[in-house]
Design a protein around this motif. Structure first.
Motif, PDB file in Angstrom:
ATOM      1  N   ASN A  97       0.810  -1.216   0.000  1.00 11.47           N
ATOM      2  CA  ASN A  97       0.000   0.000   0.000  1.00 11.47           C
ATOM      3  C   ASN A  97       0.845   1.268   0.000  1.00 11.47           C
ATOM      4  O   ASN A  97       0.312   2.364   0.171  1.00 11.47           O
ATOM      5  N   GLU A  98       2.143   1.123  -0.159  1.00  6.86           N
ATOM      6  CA  GLU A  98       3.041   2.279  -0.108  1.00  6.86           C
ATOM      7  C   GLU A  98       3.668   2.522  -1.471  1.00  6.86           C
ATOM      8  O   GLU A  98       3.805   1.613  -2.299  1.00  6.86           O
ATOM      9  N   SER A  99       4.034   3.792  -1.698  1.00  2.48           N
ATOM     10  CA  SER A  99       4.692   4.157  -2.956  1.00  2.48           C
ATOM     11  C   SER A  99       5.815   5.133  -2.651  1.00  2.48           C
ATOM     12  O   SER A  99       5.829   5.789  -1.612  1.00  2.48           O
ATOM     13  N   LYS A 100       6.746   5.234  -3.583  1.00  2.26           N
ATOM     14  CA  LYS A 100       7.888   6.120  -3.389  1.00  2.26           C
ATOM     15  C   LYS A 100       8.414   6.581  -4.740  1.00  2.26           C
ATOM     16  O   LYS A 100       8.532   5.796  -5.681  1.00  2.26           O
ATOM     17  N   LEU A 101       8.722   7.896  -4.834  1.00  2.99           N
ATOM     18  CA  LEU A 101       9.365   8.431  -6.027  1.00  2.99           C
ATOM     19  C   LEU A 101      10.814   7.954  -6.042  1.00  2.99           C
ATOM     20  O   LEU A 101      11.528   8.102  -5.045  1.00  2.99           O
ATOM     21  N   VAL A 102      11.243   7.357  -7.158  1.00  2.00           N
ATOM     22  CA  VAL A 102      12.593   6.800  -7.240  1.00  2.00           C
ATOM     23  C   VAL A 102      13.309   7.321  -8.484  1.00  2.00           C
ATOM     24  O   VAL A 102      12.678   7.751  -9.458  1.00  2.00           O
ATOM     25  N   GLN A 141      20.032   1.180  -0.465  1.00  2.00           N
ATOM     26  CA  GLN A 141      19.810   0.800   0.932  1.00  2.00           C
ATOM     27  C   GLN A 141      18.760   1.692   1.595  1.00  2.00           C
ATOM     28  O   GLN A 141      17.948   1.219   2.407  1.00  2.00           O
ATOM     29  N   ASP A 142      18.732   2.994   1.233  1.00  2.00           N
ATOM     30  CA  ASP A 142      17.748   3.914   1.816  1.00  2.00           C
ATOM     31  C   ASP A 142      16.324   3.513   1.450  1.00  2.00           C
ATOM     32  O   ASP A 142      15.412   3.601   2.282  1.00  2.00           O
ATOM     33  N   LEU A 143      16.124   3.093   0.186  1.00  2.00           N
ATOM     34  CA  LEU A 143      14.794   2.670  -0.245  1.00  2.00           C
ATOM     35  C   LEU A 143      14.357   1.411   0.496  1.00  2.00           C
ATOM     36  O   LEU A 143      13.186   1.277   0.886  1.00  2.00           O
ATOM     37  N   ALA A 144      15.291   0.499   0.706  1.00  2.00           N
ATOM     38  CA  ALA A 144      14.975  -0.729   1.448  1.00  2.00           C
ATOM     39  C   ALA A 144      14.534  -0.390   2.876  1.00  2.00           C
ATOM     40  O   ALA A 144      13.586  -0.983   3.402  1.00  2.00           O
ATOM     41  N   ASN A 145      15.190   0.583   3.479  1.00  2.00           N
ATOM     42  CA  ASN A 145      14.828   0.975   4.846  1.00  2.00           C
ATOM     43  C   ASN A 145      13.484   1.693   4.892  1.00  2.00           C
ATOM     44  O   ASN A 145      12.687   1.487   5.816  1.00  2.00           O
ATOM     45  N   LEU A 146      13.217   2.539   3.868  1.00  2.00           N
ATOM     46  CA  LEU A 146      11.977   3.321   3.859  1.00  2.00           C
ATOM     47  C   LEU A 146      10.744   2.442   3.682  1.00  2.00           C
ATOM     48  O   LEU A 146       9.717   2.641   4.350  1.00  2.00           O
ATOM     49  N   ASP A 166      18.854  -7.579  -5.370  1.00  2.00           N
ATOM     50  CA  ASP A 166      19.900  -7.297  -4.382  1.00  2.00           C
ATOM     51  C   ASP A 166      19.765  -5.855  -3.909  1.00  2.00           C
ATOM     52  O   ASP A 166      18.997  -5.068  -4.480  1.00  2.00           O
ATOM     53  N   ILE A 167      20.539  -5.512  -2.863  1.00  2.00           N
ATOM     54  CA  ILE A 167      20.525  -4.158  -2.293  1.00  2.00           C
ATOM     55  C   ILE A 167      21.914  -3.535  -2.460  1.00  2.00           C
ATOM     56  O   ILE A 167      22.922  -4.169  -2.099  1.00  2.00           O
ATOM     57  N   VAL A 168      21.953  -2.346  -3.028  1.00  2.00           N
ATOM     58  CA  VAL A 168      23.221  -1.645  -3.251  1.00  2.00           C
ATOM     59  C   VAL A 168      23.619  -0.936  -1.955  1.00  2.00           C
ATOM     60  O   VAL A 168      22.896  -0.079  -1.450  1.00  2.00           O
ATOM     61  N   VAL A 169      24.772  -1.317  -1.426  1.00  2.00           N
ATOM     62  CA  VAL A 169      25.253  -0.699  -0.180  1.00  2.00           C
ATOM     63  C   VAL A 169      26.266   0.411  -0.453  1.00  2.00           C
ATOM     64  O   VAL A 169      26.463   1.291   0.389  1.00  2.00           O
ATOM     65  N   LEU A 181      15.674  13.698  -6.103  1.00  2.00           N
ATOM     66  CA  LEU A 181      14.316  13.742  -5.568  1.00  2.00           C
ATOM     67  C   LEU A 181      13.908  12.434  -4.902  1.00  2.00           C
ATOM     68  O   LEU A 181      12.876  12.376  -4.243  1.00  2.00           O
ATOM     69  N   GLY A 182      14.696  11.394  -5.072  1.00  2.00           N
ATOM     70  CA  GLY A 182      14.341  10.116  -4.470  1.00  2.00           C
ATOM     71  C   GLY A 182      15.509   9.163  -4.488  1.00  2.00           C
ATOM     72  O   GLY A 182      16.511   9.397  -5.167  1.00  2.00           O
ATOM     73  N   PRO A 183      15.416   8.053  -3.747  1.00  2.00           N
ATOM     74  CA  PRO A 183      16.483   7.049  -3.750  1.00  2.00           C
ATOM     75  C   PRO A 183      16.604   6.381  -5.116  1.00  2.00           C
ATOM     76  O   PRO A 183      15.666   6.376  -5.910  1.00  2.00           O
ATOM     77  N   ARG A 184      17.757   5.820  -5.364  1.00  2.00           N
ATOM     78  CA  ARG A 184      18.052   5.277  -6.688  1.00  2.00           C
ATOM     79  C   ARG A 184      17.768   3.786  -6.753  1.00  2.00           C
ATOM     80  O   ARG A 184      17.992   3.044  -5.796  1.00  2.00           O
ATOM     81  N   ILE A 185      17.262   3.343  -7.918  1.00  2.00           N
ATOM     82  CA  ILE A 185      17.159   1.919  -8.230  1.00  2.00           C
ATOM     83  C   ILE A 185      17.875   1.678  -9.558  1.00  2.00           C
ATOM     84  O   ILE A 185      17.997   2.582 -10.389  1.00  2.00           O
TER      85      ILE A 185
END
Length: 588
Positions: A97-102, A141-146, A166-169, A181-185
């Protein structure tokens, strides 16, 4: 040789004065040298990692993809080993139910030429790990935490569901945090194509990266500047990338440089006071030298030589102290600010060669009015039991202070790299000195009025201070500006923190909505009205590029010779950026 021997023997005989003069001047130089070493070391460190930051030797970036004609020109004009294309754009990512600008960034075949992408599960990124797999993404990593994402989770991106592989550290291209404007993918070109996010009107940043043989990137940039006439195409080498990313650090260093000028000024005031006291004690020696046949010019040359020797010793001491204390300071900066400072003796000695002239010039310019007083010395007073300087007129005294004034003004411009900031700083510093002098004069005047009918015990201090105006002013300036420096650091800390929390006088919104489509605006306002809220600000994202000015084609700034670009102020850099930016006007 006689003058040199006399100067050295005089300084050795007056050990206490020599020690205090060297100590006073070296304290100012220690701060000045270290701050500029800090700035140079950071810039050198950035340049050393510049290829890792850009991930290539050279890149061509734009808001559009290169045309077929431009690609053919590049292939015909350049000889490069490899190349790849990177696309970047913003979009929304949904999880539950959540969304994020990436911020989306594609990982093309062969990525990266330099640098690294460290992953939580698989270590270094390797393209082979993700071949022949279903649509996948790598997340920051920030997006994974958010969003509470884990490896293996499925998220919605565009028209499809994709798997978090995977998660980029750590990303070498994001060594210095820039605006986003947002975390990177990260995703492949094939995955981006399947999402159907790239459509007509989509805002995408295109970059074509090249790998060259050693040293050929500089020649390639010159060639590309000639064959690519569209100002919307930006050619950037790895060195340009490091300079751009270090702007925030260098501006902070420039501010510290202005503080170092104040400390250098205080050191100069102390050195001038000590030299004046030394010269007054040497009046009898000066008179005797004159009677023995030394001309006034030879005596002046003797004292100038002494100043030069003391200044060079002070500068040498500052270099030794900085060299020995650098490891301890570097450890402190790493521990407190998590910033690794490069320790390199070559940088320090390169800086020494650039500013070795500063200490002698500073001491000579500040002591020039005192040295000029030698010409007012009357030797016949030696036989009358008294020997004093005649006081120079105020206008002549001001003239002999002018070289020192111009020196500090030039230093302010050099350190601030801005006509406006450097001049404003210098005017404020000069105004503070004038204000302190006027305040001191007012204290003398009021003191005389109050103590006029008092006992001698009350009148003597004011009379003594008034008759020794120069010494008193030196004390007063040193104490006042020293207090200013002590209060400046905590004040600066509070200012920076408040600026970060609430920039300028603006009000930070509770919710920021980005890239709302026209057909979504009315339903959005209706929904907010039902909740008793309203949009505080609406602005269309309309931007464009100037093609003609008064009927003439708009061209980017022409390159000038290297010596004109050797020193650029902030104003010149901003002007060049405005002239050569890709999108040079907007709705606002």
């Amino acid at each position: 040789m006689l003058t040199l021997r006399l100067a050295w023997n005089d300084l050795v005989k007056n050990k206490f004065f020599s020690f205090l003069f060297i100590l006073s001047l070296s304290l100012g130089m220690i701060g000045f040298v270290f701050i500029h070493y800090f700035k140079t070391a950071i810039e050198t460190q950035m340049q050393a990692k510049s290829r890792d930051i850009l991930t290539s030797d050279l890149a061509i970036s734009s808001r559009r993809s290169l045309s077929l004609t431009e690609k053919n020109k590049i292939k015909e004009s350049l000889i490069f080993e490899k190349s790849y294309d990177v696309k970047e754009m913003y979009s929304m990512l949904y999880f539950g139910n959540e969304s994020k600008l990436v911020d989306l960034k594609t990982l093309p075949h062969g990525f990266p030429f330099y640098g690294f992408l460290k992953l939580l599960k698989r270590g270094d990124y390797q393209e082979a790990h993700y071949q022949n797999t279903s649509p996948w993404i790598l997340i920051d990593q920030d997006l994974a935490n958010l969003l509470g994402l884990r490896i293996g989770d499925m998220v919605n991106l565009g028209e499809i569901s994709v798997r978090v592989e995977d998660i980029v550290v750590e990303d070498s291209a994001q060594t210095v945090v820039g605006f986003s404007l947002g975390p990177r993918i990260y995703l492949s070109d094939e995955t981006l194509l399947k999402t159907q996010l790239v459509k007509v009107g989509s805002t995408i940043r295109y970059s074509t990266h090249f790998k060259f043989k050693e040293g050929e990137d500089v020649i390639a940039k010159k060639i590309l500047d000639e064959i690519l006439t569209d100002p919307g195409l930006r050619v950037k080498t790895h060195k340009d990338a490091s300079e751009q990313l270090s702007n925030a650090t260098t501006r902070f260093n420039d501010f510290l440089g202005l503080v170092s000028i104040v400390s250098l000024f205080l050191a100069g005031i102390g050195a001038q006071f000590l030299f004046r006291h030394f010269l007054l004690r040497h009046l009898r020696v000066t008179g005797l030298l004159n009677t023995l046949g030394f001309t006034r010019f030879q005596i002046l040359r003797l004292y100038l030589l002494e100043l030069g020797i003391l200044s060079l010793l002070a500068f040498a001491l500052s270099v030794i102290v900085n060299t020995l204390s650098l490891p301890m300071i570097a450890n402190f900066i790493d521990r407190e600010f998590h910033l690794k400072l490069l320790i390199d003796a070559r940088i320090l000695w390169s800086l020494v060669l650039q500013i070795f002239w500063l200490a002698p010039l500073l001491s000579i310019f500040l002591c020039l009015p005192i040295l000029r007083s030698l010409y007012t010395l009357k030797v016949n007073q030696l036989f009358q039991g008294r020997l004093v300087f005649d006081r120079l007129p105020l206008k002549k005294t001001f003239i002999y202070f002018l070289p020192g004034v111009f020196l500090f003004y030039a230093l302010s411009l050099w350190v601030a790299r801005s006509w406006m900031v450097g001049s404003l700083f210098f005017v404020i510093l000069l105004g503070a000195i004038v204000l302190i002098a006027l305040l001191l004069q007012l204290v003398f005047h009021l003191g005389e009025k109050v103590t006029h009918r008092r006992d001698l015990f009350w009148r003597l201090p004011f009379l003594y201070l008034k008759r020794n105006r120069v010494s008193t002013l030196s004390y007063f300036l040193a104490l006042s500006l020293g207090t200013l420096l002590i209060t400046l650091v905590p004040t600066l800390e509070k200012t920076i923190l408040s600026e970060i929390e609430t920039p300028g006088q603006s009000t930070v919104p509770n919710l920021f909505l980005f890239d709302i489509q026209p057909e979504q605006l009315v339903p959005l306002e209706k929904m907010l009205a039902e909740e008793g809220k309203k949009l505080s600000f609406k602005s269309p994202l309309v931007r464009g590029r100037l093609l003609k000015i008064n009927g003439a084609a708009y061209n980017p700034r022409k390159k000038v010779s290297w010596w004109k670009n050797s020193f650029q102020t902030r104003e010149q850099e901003n002007k060049e950026g405005l002239q050569n930016r890709v999108l040079n006007f907007s709705y606002r």
